[in-house]
Design an enzyme around this catalytic site. Structure first.
Site, PDB file in Angstrom:
ATOM      1  N   GLU A  44     -10.650  -2.161   2.914  1.00  0.00           N
ATOM      2  CA  GLU A  44     -10.081  -1.016   2.294  1.00  0.00           C
ATOM      3  C   GLU A  44     -10.389   0.370   2.844  1.00  0.00           C
ATOM      4  OE1 GLU A  44      -8.035  -1.072  -0.195  1.00  0.00           O
ATOM      5  OE2 GLU A  44      -7.940  -3.269  -0.420  1.00  0.00           O
ATOM      6  N   TYR A 125      -9.366   4.900  -6.171  1.00  0.00           N
ATOM      7  CA  TYR A 125      -8.889   3.658  -5.829  1.00  0.00           C
ATOM      8  C   TYR A 125      -9.606   2.609  -5.090  1.00  0.00           C
ATOM      9  CZ  TYR A 125      -6.190   0.737  -2.922  1.00  0.00           C
ATOM     10  OH  TYR A 125      -5.434  -0.497  -2.348  1.00  0.00           O
ATOM     11  N   ASP A 143      -2.127   1.971  -5.992  1.00  0.00           N
ATOM     12  CA  ASP A 143      -1.645   2.686  -4.360  1.00  0.00           C
ATOM     13  C   ASP A 143      -0.397   3.053  -4.641  1.00  0.00           C
ATOM     14  OD1 ASP A 143      -0.529   0.465  -3.922  1.00  0.00           O
ATOM     15  OD2 ASP A 143      -1.286  -0.067  -2.079  1.00  0.00           O
TER      16      ASP A 143
END
Ligand code: SF4
Length: 348
Positions: A44, A125, A143
């Site tokens: 990520e 996020y 996203d």
């Protein structure tokens, strides 16, 4: 379809994901045991500003060399920065190391969004994505791919970026309590492979029957983007005053546009062409048709050019008399350098 009608989104999407999930090195198979939190976190962070295809070889290299938080925490700073080279946005690498050391100190990566948010390099996020994907927590993961899918599913007419809170609320509404990580990844896969930006492949989409954007016949028009506000237009005049093969240059006032820079004399920047207003001296000014156009951050400028020649030894305004042949060395800001080149051409 009004927003308050519940959507049967999760079930068909997860069925589709079970069959068509992308095979990515940081992923567990759909429905399988939760993936390694270290691998989810690392992927990520790497994916924050970089495409999947570019991330994969870096992810493989990092996990082969540093297979855990503890191993990464023990890496030398320079060693890690060198391994990151080419992936860009180097603050991510510094934060990666700081985060690995903090997690190694604590003993484990925290599981909740709120706790994850306190770690270096983990924003809203990323915290939501890790909580959902690594720990199966229900989290709303939005996203750019998810943003596009949701605006199409609901044919959301509100333009970006103002629509973001609404998109988040709609994503929250369709996120299931179970398999939240698979749901988030399914939305990302749908956005990247089916509901693509320019030409969504609606005939292959498991959500076609529920999609208001598809029903409009032109889903590619979503998300709606806010029209750019046109910049104001300003006008000015630059004065080219020659004496003895030299041109008059002045320092601009310290405060204001291009403050303190060496420049040609100008009149005011005005809402309409100011002509010869504030010419540096009374002379036989010739106003040319040619204009210099320049875009500043907050306005566009059209500048008229005026030229005059005065005899040597004439008393003249204060400033520097710069040799015209060496005008390129004066360090003029771009808009003045453009004008100087135009005067040069007109005098050639
Ligand atoms: S039907 Fe088309 S527009 Fe709607 S979500 Fe699927 S791919 Fe996107």
């Amino acid at each position: 379809m009004p927003d308050n009608v519940p959507r049967a989104i999760a079930a068909p999407l997860l069925t589709w994901y079970d069959a068509y999930a992308r095979d990515l090195p940081w992923r567990a198979r759909p429905g399988a045991n939760a993936p390694d939190p270290y691998r989810v976190w690392l992927s990520e962070v790497m994916l924050q500003q970089t495409q999947v295809a570019s991330v994969i070889p870096y992810f493989e290299k990092f996990t082969a060399r540093w297979p855990s938080f503890e191993a990464l925490a023990a890496a030398e700073d320079a060693e890690l920065m060198a391994a990151w080279a080419g992936l860009g946005y180097y603050a991510r690498a510094r934060n990666l190391l700081a985060c690995a050391r903090e997690v190694a100190r604590r003993g484990a990566l925290p599981e909740t969004e709120a706790e994850l948010l306190g770690l270096p390099g983990i924003g809203g996020y990323t915290a939501a994505a890790i909580a959902a994907i690594a720990f199966g927590r229900r989290a709303v993961v939005v996203d750019a791919n998810v943003e596009r899918v949701v605006t199409r599913l609901f044919a959301l007419a509100d333009p970006l970026p103002g629509a973001r809170p609404r998109i988040r609320a709609l994503t929250d509404r369709i996120t299931p309590d179970a398999r939240a990580g698979d749901f988030a990844q399914a939305m990302m896969d749908l956005g990247s492979g089916i509901c693509t930006a320019r030409a969504p492949r609606c005939l292959l989409c498991p959500l076609r029957a529920q999609c208001d954007g598809f029903a409009t016949g032109a889903p590619e028009l979503f998300p709606v983007k806010a029209a750019k506000v046109p910049k104001p237009q300003r006008y000015g005049t630059m004065f080219w005053l020659e004496r003895d093969d030299r041109v008059l240059l002045v320092r601009r006032p310290a405060k204001g546009l291009l403050g303190g820079m060496r420049a040609l004399p100008t009149g005011p920047w005005a809402d309409s062409p100011p002509g010869l207003t504030e010419a540096p001296i009374a002379a036989e000014w010739q106003l040319f048709d040619a204009q210099v156009r320049h875009g500043f951050t907050h306005f566009n400028l059209d500048v008229a050019l005026a030229a005059a020649t005065i005899p040597a030894h004439t008393d003249a305004p204060e400033g520097e008399w710069w040799p015209i042949a060496e005008i390129e060395t004066a360090g003029l800001p771009t808009v003045f350098a453009k004008a100087a080149r135009m005067f040069g051409r007109m005098h050639a």
